[in-house]
Structures are given as C-alpha cells and as structure tokens.
Design a protein around this motif. Structure first.
Motif, PDB file in Angstrom:
ATOM      1  N   GLN A 221      -0.626  50.111  48.661  1.00 20.04           N
ATOM      2  CA  GLN A 221      -0.942  49.628  50.011  1.00 20.04           C
ATOM      3  C   GLN A 221      -1.042  50.785  50.998  1.00 20.04           C
ATOM      4  OE1 GLN A 221       1.734  46.439  51.344  1.00 20.04           O
ATOM      5  NE2 GLN A 221       2.237  46.054  49.205  1.00 20.04           N
ATOM      6  N   ALA A 222      -0.344  51.881  50.696  1.00 18.98           N
ATOM      7  CA  ALA A 222      -0.289  53.014  51.612  1.00 18.98           C
ATOM      8  C   ALA A 222      -1.258  54.132  51.232  1.00 18.98           C
ATOM      9  CB  ALA A 222       1.142  53.567  51.659  1.00 18.98           C
ATOM     10  N   MET A 223      -2.100  53.895  50.216  1.00 16.25           N
ATOM     11  CA  MET A 223      -2.943  54.999  49.724  1.00 16.25           C
ATOM     12  C   MET A 223      -4.268  54.456  49.177  1.00 16.25           C
ATOM     13  SD  MET A 223      -1.801  57.800  46.893  1.00 16.25           S
ATOM     14  CE  MET A 223      -0.305  58.088  47.845  1.00 16.25           C
ATOM     15  N   PRO A 224      -5.411  54.964  49.651  1.00 15.78           N
ATOM     16  CA  PRO A 224      -6.701  54.525  49.087  1.00 15.78           C
ATOM     17  C   PRO A 224      -6.776  54.837  47.588  1.00 15.78           C
ATOM     18  CG  PRO A 224      -7.033  55.767  51.116  1.00 15.78           C
ATOM     19  CD  PRO A 224      -5.589  55.947  50.740  1.00 15.78           C
ATOM     20  N   MET A 225      -7.247  53.863  46.800  1.00 14.30           N
ATOM     21  CA  MET A 225      -7.317  54.047  45.351  1.00 14.30           C
ATOM     22  C   MET A 225      -8.666  53.563  44.832  1.00 14.30           C
ATOM     23  SD  MET A 225      -4.642  52.880  42.353  1.00 14.30           S
ATOM     24  CE  MET A 225      -5.153  51.188  42.072  1.00 14.30           C
ATOM     25  N   LEU A 226      -9.263  54.385  43.985  1.00  5.55           N
ATOM     26  CA  LEU A 226     -10.515  54.067  43.301  1.00  5.55           C
ATOM     27  C   LEU A 226     -10.276  54.122  41.801  1.00  5.55           C
ATOM     28  CD1 LEU A 226     -13.686  53.846  43.011  1.00  5.55           C
ATOM     29  CD2 LEU A 226     -13.738  56.340  43.272  1.00  5.55           C
ATOM     30  N   VAL A 227     -10.777  53.122  41.085  1.00  6.78           N
ATOM     31  CA  VAL A 227     -10.673  53.088  39.625  1.00  6.78           C
ATOM     32  C   VAL A 227     -12.087  53.071  39.054  1.00  6.78           C
ATOM     33  CG1 VAL A 227      -9.833  51.831  37.608  1.00  6.78           C
ATOM     34  CG2 VAL A 227      -8.477  51.847  39.722  1.00  6.78           C
ATOM     35  N   ILE A 228     -12.379  54.009  38.152  1.00  7.48           N
ATOM     36  CA  ILE A 228     -13.702  54.107  37.510  1.00  7.48           C
ATOM     37  C   ILE A 228     -13.510  53.938  36.005  1.00  7.48           C
ATOM     38  CG2 ILE A 228     -15.743  55.545  37.149  1.00  7.48           C
ATOM     39  CD1 ILE A 228     -14.980  57.102  39.672  1.00  7.48           C
ATOM     40  N   TRP A 229     -14.345  53.102  35.394  1.00  7.17           N
ATOM     41  CA  TRP A 229     -14.216  52.872  33.944  1.00  7.17           C
ATOM     42  C   TRP A 229     -15.599  52.783  33.312  1.00  7.17           C
ATOM     43  CZ3 TRP A 229      -8.825  51.332  33.772  1.00  7.17           C
ATOM     44  CH2 TRP A 229      -8.229  51.545  32.516  1.00  7.17           C
ATOM     45  N   GLY A 230     -15.698  53.186  32.055  1.00  4.99           N
ATOM     46  CA  GLY A 230     -16.911  52.983  31.286  1.00  4.99           C
ATOM     47  C   GLY A 230     -16.856  51.637  30.587  1.00  4.99           C
ATOM     48  N   ALA A 231     -17.936  50.879  30.654  1.00  5.02           N
ATOM     49  CA  ALA A 231     -17.945  49.530  30.090  1.00  5.02           C
ATOM     50  C   ALA A 231     -17.754  49.531  28.579  1.00  5.02           C
ATOM     51  CB  ALA A 231     -19.245  48.818  30.452  1.00  5.02           C
ATOM     52  N   GLY A 250      -6.342  46.025  47.041  1.00  2.00           N
ATOM     53  CA  GLY A 250      -7.048  46.896  47.964  1.00  2.00           C
ATOM     54  C   GLY A 250      -7.825  48.002  47.294  1.00  2.00           C
ATOM     55  N   ALA A 251      -7.676  48.152  45.974  1.00  4.28           N
ATOM     56  CA  ALA A 251      -8.350  49.222  45.247  1.00  4.28           C
ATOM     57  C   ALA A 251      -9.841  48.923  45.095  1.00  4.28           C
ATOM     58  CB  ALA A 251      -7.723  49.417  43.877  1.00  4.28           C
ATOM     59  N   THR A 252     -10.628  49.975  45.024  1.00  3.96           N
ATOM     60  CA  THR A 252     -12.047  49.864  44.696  1.00  3.96           C
ATOM     61  C   THR A 252     -12.196  50.070  43.193  1.00  3.96           C
ATOM     62  OG1 THR A 252     -12.714  50.750  46.850  1.00  3.96           O
ATOM     63  CG2 THR A 252     -14.335  50.855  45.069  1.00  3.96           C
ATOM     64  N   VAL A 253     -12.870  49.171  42.512  1.00 10.96           N
ATOM     65  CA  VAL A 253     -13.047  49.263  41.060  1.00 10.96           C
ATOM     66  C   VAL A 253     -14.536  49.370  40.747  1.00 10.96           C
ATOM     67  CG1 VAL A 253     -12.672  48.147  38.834  1.00 10.96           C
ATOM     68  CG2 VAL A 253     -10.952  47.915  40.641  1.00 10.96           C
ATOM     69  N   GLU A 254     -14.903  50.400  39.996  1.00  9.93           N
ATOM     70  CA  GLU A 254     -16.298  50.628  39.593  1.00  9.93           C
ATOM     71  C   GLU A 254     -16.363  50.699  38.067  1.00  9.93           C
ATOM     72  OE1 GLU A 254     -19.115  51.015  41.268  1.00  9.93           O
ATOM     73  OE2 GLU A 254     -18.517  51.321  43.362  1.00  9.93           O
ATOM     74  N   VAL A 255     -17.132  49.805  37.463  1.00 10.35           N
ATOM     75  CA  VAL A 255     -17.372  49.837  36.022  1.00 10.35           C
ATOM     76  C   VAL A 255     -18.793  50.347  35.790  1.00 10.35           C
ATOM     77  CG1 VAL A 255     -17.574  48.486  33.909  1.00 10.35           C
ATOM     78  CG2 VAL A 255     -15.748  47.976  35.543  1.00 10.35           C
ATOM     79  N   LYS A 273     -21.583  60.487  42.858  1.00 12.42           N
ATOM     80  CA  LYS A 273     -21.944  59.630  43.995  1.00 12.42           C
ATOM     81  C   LYS A 273     -20.818  58.652  44.308  1.00 12.42           C
ATOM     82  CE  LYS A 273     -25.498  56.555  45.844  1.00 12.42           C
ATOM     83  NZ  LYS A 273     -24.508  55.663  46.480  1.00 12.42           N
ATOM     84  N   ILE A 274     -20.222  58.059  43.275  1.00 10.81           N
ATOM     85  CA  ILE A 274     -19.125  57.114  43.495  1.00 10.81           C
ATOM     86  C   ILE A 274     -17.957  57.823  44.187  1.00 10.81           C
ATOM     87  CG2 ILE A 274     -17.363  55.743  42.324  1.00 10.81           C
ATOM     88  CD1 ILE A 274     -19.504  55.059  40.204  1.00 10.81           C
ATOM     89  N   VAL A 275     -17.618  59.014  43.705  1.00 10.97           N
ATOM     90  CA  VAL A 275     -16.508  59.768  44.287  1.00 10.97           C
ATOM     91  C   VAL A 275     -16.818  60.163  45.727  1.00 10.97           C
ATOM     92  CG1 VAL A 275     -15.212  61.942  44.156  1.00 10.97           C
ATOM     93  CG2 VAL A 275     -15.620  60.602  42.075  1.00 10.97           C
ATOM     94  N   PHE A 278     -16.649  57.150  48.058  1.00  4.96           N
ATOM     95  CA  PHE A 278     -15.268  56.695  48.262  1.00  4.96           C
ATOM     96  C   PHE A 278     -14.542  57.602  49.252  1.00  4.96           C
ATOM     97  CE2 PHE A 278     -10.751  56.891  46.942  1.00  4.96           C
ATOM     98  CZ  PHE A 278     -10.385  55.589  47.259  1.00  4.96           C
ATOM     99  N   ILE A 279     -14.655  58.903  49.065  1.00  5.55           N
ATOM    100  CA  ILE A 279     -13.972  59.837  49.968  1.00  5.55           C
ATOM    101  C   ILE A 279     -14.559  59.745  51.375  1.00  5.55           C
ATOM    102  CG2 ILE A 279     -13.537  62.278  50.444  1.00  5.55           C
ATOM    103  CD1 ILE A 279     -13.323  62.754  47.454  1.00  5.55           C
ATOM    104  N   ARG A 280     -15.878  59.603  51.456  1.00  6.56           N
ATOM    105  CA  ARG A 280     -16.531  59.531  52.770  1.00  6.56           C
ATOM    106  C   ARG A 280     -16.129  58.284  53.549  1.00  6.56           C
ATOM    107  NH1 ARG A 280     -20.936  56.832  54.043  1.00  6.56           N
ATOM    108  NH2 ARG A 280     -21.481  56.509  51.830  1.00  6.56           N
ATOM    109  N   THR A 281     -15.890  57.176  52.851  1.00 10.97           N
ATOM    110  CA  THR A 281     -15.668  55.895  53.529  1.00 10.97           C
ATOM    111  C   THR A 281     -14.200  55.511  53.643  1.00 10.97           C
ATOM    112  OG1 THR A 281     -15.977  54.705  51.435  1.00 10.97           O
ATOM    113  CG2 THR A 281     -17.930  55.007  52.838  1.00 10.97           C
TER     114      THR A 281
END
Length: 317
Positions: A221-231, A250-255, A273-275, A278-281
């Motif tokens: 809740q206190a930290m932006p988190m992005l999860v990226i996975w290969g399908a 609250g995490a962003t998940v990208e498959v 691009k995903i990274v 995420f950092i920009r936004t």
C-alpha cells in the motif's frame, strides 16, 4: 557490434562484487535470477540507461562475484545490495528483480522501505509454492554429485546441445531451455555449484518455494509495484501473477504474450516500454516511519486466494 557494458568491481566485507553501472538519472537496480548474472539484462540495459542510472550486479555466488561459504538467503542478498548501493553513494532506487532476484527485491523493499522508491517484479519467486521440478531437485540429497556429473565436459556439451535443440523446436514448454543451457554451463565451476545449492535450499524444499511475500503484501500500500510475467513461463507458473493481482490490488500486472520466464530477453523493447511507463506514471514511495508503523500494527496476513489455481494467462491479462 555493440560492446557490453564495462564490468566494475568492489570488495565489500572481504568479498569481490561485480556489477555494471550505466547512465544518468534516477537509480534503477536490476537483480538477476538463479544461476544467471548481470548479462541477463544486456538486452535492456542500454535502453534503460538513456533515462536512469542503471546498476546491475552479479549477486554473491553468481557470475564474476565471489562465491564464498556465506549467507545466501534473500535477506542476506538484500543486505548485500544495501551495502553495495551505500558504497556507490546511491540512496534510493527503483528495484527490479527477476525470478530469485524478484524475491530479493521484495525483501529489499521490506527491509529498507526508506531506500525503495518502486518495486518491479519479473516472474518473481515468493508468490506461491510451485516451481520447476529441476529446481526442487537441487534440494534433494545427492544433488551435488548429480550436478558434478552433468557438468563434466562431454556430458555438459551434449546437454547444452540438447537443450538448445529443444528450445529451437518452437514448443512453448521448451522456450526457456536455451537459458537453462547457459546456466548449466556456469555450473562447471565447483564453487558456483556449491553456491547455487545453498541459494536454492534457502528458498525451496522438495515441496516447492518456502519463502513468500503473501503475508506482507499489505505493505505494498505504501509502495508502487509492477509485476511482469511471460504467458508461457515454464519455471514459475504465470498464474502467480494472479496471486499478485489479488493480494496487492494496487499493483500493476502485465502479462506478455509469447514470452517465457525471461520476458526482458524475449521482448526487450516491450519490457523497456512497460518499465518506462510505470516509472513515468507513478510517484516514488516516500517513507514515513509513522505510516509504516501503522501498517505493521494493523496489517493482516493475506490468505492465498483459492481461485488462483484455475487462472490462465488470458484471465490475468
């Protein structure tokens, strides 16, 4: 031909640490997976370095770093990254971790929230028990002898050729085997084999992964988190991305479709691009001791969602 970034060295606590440092701007720490080293990030380092100060170390026991008899737990690795950053004069980072490095990234964010701006997890360990049977096998008695036989010159060369042939077959289940072939090659060093056994036994037993972040997911809740996975990940199942989506809403998940356990190598431009997006936004986390204390006091362990087992990559995406 594009030259690889220069490898630099520092000695900390008497052990040599190898790392690559490139670029200018906000710091991004790249943590590789089990049996790999900083070279796993070569497809994306230069692109990321256009916007950030990129630091990509070889974890202790891997690559060109020392391979001592030492603490190879995720907590020990997190401490080592704090010390490396301190010596380099870097106070805060967005930490990016792949596989084992994802577990280290989560531990780093947990132990040092005041130094963590964002957390980006790439097919990370620590979100469920399932893991490749080959990794579980390293925890079994006699695995050291088996690895030494597999890495004998003739056996190793045949094994690498076979793995690469399977990887080139186009089978989705075999797409990560060319990376496995490179890891097998690194095991020809007896010190590397010993280090890898210590690492695996610290996080995996015969039933699977034993280290988890599920019970501390509320801290995101206190930290932006992005999860990226290969399908098509054949090492850690993509449904663990569904765990991340449920325990950290609250995490962003990208498959990433048509990608395996190494999405940063399968689709480097898409990954960058995903990274970048995420950092920009997202705003970097601002550590406040009172808020962290309240989270720890009021946070409740999150049970592993029962419905996740049936999730497929399409459902998560």
């Amino acid at each position: 031909m594009v030259m690889s970034p220069e490898v630099q060295y520092l000695t900390i606590h008497g052990h040599r640490r190898a790392f690559v440092k490139m670029g200018q701007g906000p710091a991004v720490l790249l943590l590789h997976g089990l049996g790999c080293d900083h070279t796993t990030w070569l497809p994306v380092i230069r692109a990321l370095a256009r916007r950030y100060t990129v630091i990509a170390p070889d974890l202790l026991g891997h690559g060109r770093s020392a391979k001592p008899r030492a603490d190879y737990s995720v907590g020990g690795y997190a401490n080592g990254m704090r010390d490396l950053l301190t010596v380099l004069g870097v106070d805060k980072v967005t930490v990016v971790g792949h596989s084992l490095g994802g577990g280290v990234a989560m531990q780093f964010g947990y132990q040092f929230p005041e130094r963590t701006e964002r957390m980006i997890l790439v097919a990370p360990g620590g979100l469920g028990p399932e893991v490749s049977p080959a990794i579980r096998a390293i925890t079994l008695p006699g695995s050291g002898h088996a690895l030494s036989v597999l890495t004998l010159p003739g056996v190793r060369h045949l094994g690498r050729a076979g793995l690469r042939t399977l990887a080139a077959s186009g089978l989705s289940k075999a797409r990560d085997l060319d990376e496995v072939a490179e890891i097998l090659e690194s095991f020809k060093d007896p010190q590397a084999r010993a280090a890898i056994r210590h690492v695996v036994r610290a996080v995996v037993d015969w039933r699977g992964q034993v280290v988890t972040m599920v019970d501390r997911a509320y801290l995101t809740q206190a930290m932006p988190m992005l999860v990226i996975w290969g399908a098509q990940d054949s090492v850690i199942p993509v449904r663990h991305a569904g765990v991340a989506a449920q325990i950290a809403p609250g995490a962003t998940v990208e498959v990433i479709r048509n990608a395996g356990h190494f999405p940063h190598k399968d689709h480097p431009q898409r990954f960058v691009k995903i990274v970048n997006d995420f950092i920009r936004t997202t705003e970097p986390a601002a550590y406040h001791r009172g808020r962290w204390r309240n989270l720890l006091k009021n946070g409740k362990q999150t049970p592993l969602p029962a419905a996740v087992a049936s999730l497929q990559a399409e459902d998560i995406a």
